[in-house]
Design a protein around this motif. Structure first.
Motif: not given
Length: 759
Positions: A558-572
């Motif tokens: 299908l190749d239509n997936l995007r992944i989103l990461l929640p609550m990012i507060s710092n680069v590490p």
């Protein structure tokens, strides 16, 4: 005094009515202070007077009759000054007002303290003594503390109309009352209340009356017989596991259910007119309170046994009523805390609205309400929900209003609004197949936030271009344990297939805060600043990797997936999450032979720290998505689910506008794709604001999409920019909102945003 205070607070919290609350206060405070008189005066809005509502020591017949103007007498002086007044010769004070019917001439000492809630003086608590003396400082502090404890109960009574009812005994009045909550699913619902009560909760049983006491007595006897049968059966089943002393408890329960004194009290209440449920609950609660106040620890512990017995019998009474009382044609489901399980016995086709005392616009039931198109109000904290069974109710899911027992005129108004919304929906449906383009040619991408299959169907119906936020935690809520990888693959595959080839942005598990899984409870003092979002995922790589693997496997072909990461507060933590995603991808492709197209990876900007690291974050991901709900509450230090500070939550606050401007500028500087997926995007006025800030990709609930598309199609980007430029010079959220309302005051536009304004 501390022991007395604890006793008073406990009694007040378990009281069943305002009159009972006031009686507890005047009796117990008088006793604790060893005073001659204790009285409570409360402000009656209808005639702008302080009314004597309860007293111990003055003549009982003066209750409800003594009424003082705002600055009249010592009571009025305490209220006006908003501070305690302590006098040893009260009758010599120039503000002293004499009321012959109270018989208070012989009392000299006076201590009055204001009852204040949210900066509003609700009333005055007064203590008087015959002797001429000033009350001690610790006595004054005790009274002030009692008033602080009492204020919440009085404010609740004022909101529910109980205060007005008590203040105006015998006067003609309308029973119509309006309550405020959190608008959670748009629409107008009108129907009759069905309570989603907690089975066996004695404290949630309303005072109800019946004309057929014989039928109610029969219900009581059936429930008692069923409970005794249960006790005997349970006792027999545990004979081999318990000692004779422990088994004796079951016999104690059975003897209590046969106790003529106890059952006689309930029968007397039923004969006097109460229903079996109401009579049983009131008598059992009274006995529970009696046992809890006893000094002997053994007897005090028996309160739990009495309470348990009461719950068991009540459960049978409630089941009996459900089987004999038919459901109304149009149902408004009301409860202290609604859950998906409460819908099990309700025909959804007849559901006109939902109201919950607890919860927020992001609660599971609010999401279900939006998915099903059912007008929903959450967080209606002052709603006297146990008293509403069978009453007609209006649910305004646009503004968060709940109207009980509406007058004919009010009902006609809301029926008219229902018709208007239906006609508007028919007009908006014509836009579903057209792109969103402003008057000056700016193209905008309107995506949807989803989580349920019903939302996906509605999203396709309104012509959504893609999914900007798929809440993967929603399927987790509907289970009793974490879903397996294969189970997650099936769920995600369906969502990706429904929208293919359009992109689907799947946010990784976002629990914590006000979203706790029933099988993974998180108990924290400050959950919104605690263990939530990506923090849980990184602490449990087993859960995170399983979810990422399931998403990747579901996207094959299908190749239509995007992944989103929640609550990012710092680069590490972002880099740790990206490393785990790479690990899952490599496992599936190099080791297990899956043919995968690498999905785009994004990060949510919803923490103030992330606002100032947009460039650093943006260089490491393919896209950014702004979560305006959390960003607003963190910037303003306001828990949007807390009714005490909810009025301070403003998505159009100048600080929020400046943060959104900063995010857009910094994301552009590193060439990172940017969108907004918070509630601001689904607000027609908010969408114009975002357009003016330069945002052209907005994600919202499917029910909001056509309304927003119509709004944006009738303004120009140049006009939106000019509005934002003026808004940036303002210092108050209300001024910003009023500016947008005033400048966008056109017939074709106001019909789009007016119903959503909580005016």
């Amino acid at each position: 005094m501390l022991a007395s205070l604890r006793s008073i607070v406990h009694e007040v919290n378990s009281a069943r009515s305002l009159a009972e609350v006031l009686d507890i206060i005047v009796q117990q405070v008088r006793e604790a202070m060893q005073a001659g008189v204790c009285s409570v005066y409360l402000f009656d809005d209808s005639d702008q007077r302080y009314v004597l509502m309860a007293t111990q020591g003055l003549r009982p017949e003066s209750v409800g009759k003594v009424r003082l103007a705002p600055r009249e007498g010592l009571v009025g002086l305490v209220a006006a000054r908003e501070e305690p007044l302590n006098l040893e010769n009260a009758d010599q004070h120039p503000s002293f007002a004499f009321f012959e019917e109270t018989g208070e001439r012989r009392f000299h000492s006076f201590l009055g303290a204001p009852i204040i809630h949210h900066r509003k003086v609700l009333g005055v608590l007064v203590l008087q003594q015959e002797t001429q003396r000033r009350f001690h400082a610790e006595e004054e502090a005790f009274v002030v503390t009692v008033c602080a404890q009492l204020s919440g109960a009085i404010a609740h009574a004022e909101a529910t109309g109980a205060l007005r009812e008590l203040a105006q005994r015998g006067r003609g009045r309308s029973r119509e009352t309006a309550f405020s909550g959190i608008p959670s699913a748009p629409g107008i619902g009108i129907g009759r209340v069905v309570l989603a009560t907690q089975e066996g909760n004695l404290g949630s049983v309303p005072e109800r009356y019946s004309d057929d006491s014989s039928a109610e007595l029969l219900r009581l006897q059936r429930a008692l017989d069923a409970a005794k049968k249960d006790m005997r059966k349970l006792g027999r089943g545990l004979e081999a596991k318990l000692s004779s002393e422990e088994l004796g408890l079951f016999e104690v329960y059975i003897r209590l259910l046969d106790d003529r004194a106890l059952i006689g009290e309930v029968e007397q209440a039923i004969t006097a007119g109460q229903t079996a449920q109401s009579g049983w609950a009131s008598v059992m609660q009274r006995h529970v309170r009696t046992f809890r106040k006893m000094d002997d620890p053994y007897l005090r512990d028996r309160a739990a046994d009495i309470n348990d017995l009461g719950r068991r019998v009540l459960g049978y009474l409630q089941r009996d009523r459900r089987e004999t009382v038919p459901l109304p044609r149009r149902i408004v489901l009301v409860g202290e805390e609604l859950s998906a399980a409460t819908l099990a016995d309700i025909p959804v086709a007849r559901l006109a609205g939902m109201v919950s005392v607890r919860g927020s616009s992001n609660s599971h039931m609010a999401i279900i309400g939006r998915a099903l198109g059912i007008p929903t109000v959450m967080g209606a904290v002052d709603l006297p929900w146990p008293e509403l069974d069978g009453h007609e109710l209006i649910v305004d899911g646009f503004r968060g209003d709940v109207i009980t027992q509406p007058s004919r005129a009010v009902r006609r108004t809301y029926v008219g609004r229902q018709r208007e919304e239906k006609l508007l929906a028919q007009d908006l449906a014509k836009l579903s197949g057209h792109p969103c383009v402003t008057l000056d040619g700016q193209r905008l991408a309107l995506w949807v936030n989803t989580g349920l299959r019903q939302e996906s169907r509605l999203s396709q119906k309104v012509g959504a271009e893609a999914v900007g936020l798929y809440r993967t935690e929603i399927p987790f809520f509907a289970r009793n344990s974490f879903p397996t990888e294969d189970e997650q693959v099936a769920t995600y595959r369906q969502q990706l297939r429904d929208f293919a080839p359009r992109p689907v942005t799947m946010r990784t598990l976002d629990i914590g805060g006000d979203k706790a899984l029933p099988y993974f409870p998180i108990e924290e003092a400050n959950p919104f600043l605690g263990w939530r979002g990506i923090r849980i995922s990184l602490d449990h790589p087993d859960i995170f990797l399983t979810q990422i693997r399931a998403m990747l496997r579901a996207s094959v072909g299908l190749d239509n997936l995007r992944i989103l990461l929640p609550m990012i507060s710092n680069v590490p933590e972002l880099e740790q999450a990206l490393a785990l995603i790479d690990r899952a991808y490599n496992e599936l492709t190099a080791e297990e032979g899956y043919r995968l197209v690498p999905p785009k990876i994004g990060a949510m900007i919803e923490v103030p720290a992330a606002v100032y690291q947009v460039r650093d974050i943006g260089r490491r991901v393919d896209f950014l998505s702004v979560g305006t709900n959390d960003l607003t509450q963190y910037l303003l230090a306001v828990d949007r689910n807390n009714p005490r500070v909810a009025s301070l939550y403003h998505t159009m606050h100048p600080a929020v506008l400046r943060a959104l401007q900063t995010i857009r500028e910094k994301a552009s500087s590193v060439g990172c794709e940017l969108s907004v997926c918070g509630e601001l995007a689904g607000d027609p006025l908010g969408a114009v604001l975002l357009l003016g800030l330069g945002y052209t990709n907005l994600s919202m609930s499917a029910s909001s999409l056509l309304r927003v598309k119509s709004m944006l199609s009738q303004v120009s980007q140049e006009e939106a920019r000019a509005l934002v430029k003026r808004a940036m010079r303002l210092s108050d959220a209300e001024q910003v909102r009023e500016l947008f309302i005033r400048r966008l005051d056109r017939p074709q536009l106001t019909k789009l945003y007016r119903p959503l304004l909580n005016l």
